[in-house]
Design a protein around this motif. Structure first.
Motif, PDB file in Angstrom:
ATOM      1  N   ASN A  30       0.809  -1.218   0.000  1.00 44.94           N
ATOM      2  CA  ASN A  30       0.000   0.000   0.000  1.00 44.94           C
ATOM      3  C   ASN A  30       0.843   1.269   0.000  1.00 44.94           C
ATOM      4  OD1 ASN A  30      -2.385  -1.461   0.009  1.00 44.94           O
ATOM      5  ND2 ASN A  30      -2.616  -1.396   2.236  1.00 44.94           N
ATOM      6  N   LEU A  31       2.122   1.160   0.363  1.00 47.72           N
ATOM      7  CA  LEU A  31       2.991   2.339   0.402  1.00 47.72           C
ATOM      8  C   LEU A  31       3.661   2.616  -0.947  1.00 47.72           C
ATOM      9  CD1 LEU A  31       4.683   1.779   3.878  1.00 47.72           C
ATOM     10  CD2 LEU A  31       3.118   3.636   3.266  1.00 47.72           C
ATOM     11  N   ILE A 142      11.114   1.776   0.792  1.00 44.75           N
ATOM     12  CA  ILE A 142      10.325   1.233   1.899  1.00 44.75           C
ATOM     13  C   ILE A 142      11.083   0.043   2.480  1.00 44.75           C
ATOM     14  CG2 ILE A 142       8.138   0.229   2.612  1.00 44.75           C
ATOM     15  CD1 ILE A 142       7.915   3.115   1.633  1.00 44.75           C
ATOM     16  N   PHE A 221       5.909   3.795   9.549  1.00 45.62           N
ATOM     17  CA  PHE A 221       4.554   3.484   9.109  1.00 45.62           C
ATOM     18  C   PHE A 221       3.897   2.370   9.920  1.00 45.62           C
ATOM     19  CE2 PHE A 221       6.926   4.953   5.318  1.00 45.62           C
ATOM     20  CZ  PHE A 221       6.237   6.129   5.091  1.00 45.62           C
TER      21      PHE A 221
END
Length: 237
Positions: A30-31, A142, A221
Motif C-alpha cells: 500500500n505504500l 520502503i 509506518f
C-alpha cells in the motif's frame, strides 16, 4: 552467518517467525505509489518471493527485479512467481557491495524486508544515499526490518512480544507450539540471543539518515515486536 541451511530454515519457518507477516506485506504494497505506465520495483533480498508476488498482484503495471545472495532463495522465488512471466526477474547480488547500485536508475520503488539490519551504521547510511540516486522523482524506499530498541526496557518488551507472536502463530497455523519451540531452540529471537551478523540500528537513527540523504515524507509506518516498516520518497524535482 547466513547459509543455505539458514535460508531453508527461513523458507520452512518464516510464516511463524515473522510477526504479522501478512500485515507487513499489505502495508508495504500500500505504500508503493500506483502507476498507470509500466514501472520498476527493485527488491533487495527478495527471499522466496512472497513480497514480490504481492507487489505484482497489487500493481499490475509493475515489473519487479528480485535481488538475493542465496541461490536457494532465488530458485524458490522463480518457481513461486513463474506465472508472472517477464514481469519478474531475479539477479544475484551482494548487499554489502557497491557495484550493483550503479545498474539501476529511474526506479519507482526500492523495497527490502529483513535484510538491512546486517549492515552497520555507515553502510546503512551509504545504502540510503545510493538508493536515492536510483529512484526517479516521486519514487520511494520502503524498508521492513528489525530495529534496535533504544533502552533495556524496550529490548525486553520487544523480545517478549516477538516470543508471544511466534507462539500465537504456531498455535493458529498448526494447533500446537512445535514451531515456537523450534524458534526457541534455534535462538532466533535476536533481542534475547545476539549474533554478530545482526547490526540493527534504532528507528530514530535510520529516519535521520533518510532525511540526510534527501528523502521527503520520512516516517515510521508500522511497528510491533521490534519489527518496523519505515521509509521516505524522493522529491518530484
Amino acid at each position: 552467518m547466513w547459509t543455505d541451511q539458514t535460508a531453508k530454515t527461513f523458507i520452512d519457518y518464516g510464516r511463524y517467525f515473522v510477526p504479522h507477516r501478512e500485515t507487513q506485506i499489505e502495508v508495504i504494497c500500500n505504500l508503493i505509489p500506483p502507476g498507470k505506465e509500466p514501472f520498476l520495483i527493485l527488491e533487495l533480498a527478495c527471499g522466496e518471493g512472497l513480497l514480490a508476488g504481492a507487489l505484482l498482484d497489487k500493481h499490475r503495471s509493475a515489473n519487479v527485479i528480485g535481488l538475493d545472495a542465496s541461490q536457494l532463495m532465488l530458485q524458490q522465488a522463480k518457481k513461486r512467481l513463474n506465472k508472472f512471466g517477464e514481469r519478474f526477474e531475479t539477479k544475484t547480488f551482494d548487499l554489502f557491495d557497491h557495484s550493483w547500485r550503479q545498474d539501476f536508475n529511474c526506479v519507482q520503488a526500492v523495497v527490502s524486508s529483513l535484510a538491512i539490519h546486517h549492515l552497520d551504521e555507515k553502510q546503512k547510511s551509504r545504502l540510503f544515499k545510493d538508493v536515492f540516486k536510483m529512484l526517479g522523482g516521486g519514487g520511494v524506499l520502503i524498508i521492513a526490518d528489525v530495529i534496535q530498541p533504544a533502552s533495556e526496557t524496550a529490548i525486553r518488551q520487544a523480545a517478549d512480544a516477538w516470543d508471544a507472536d511466534v507462539k500465537r502463530r504456531a498455535v493458529d497455523l498448526d494447533g500446537d507450539e512445535a514451531a515456537y519451540e523450534y524458534f526457541q531452540r534455534e535462538g532466533w529471537n535476536m533481542f534475547r540471543y545476539s549474533d554478530p551478523i545482526d547490526k540493527p540500528s534504532t528507528i530514530v537513527e535510520q529516519l535521520r539518515w533518510l532525511e540526510e540523504a534527501g528523502y521527503e515524507e520520512v516516517d515510521l509506518f508500522w511497528m510491533t515486536a521490534g519489527h518496523a516498516i519505515f521509509g521516505g520518497s524522493k522529491p518530484e524535482k
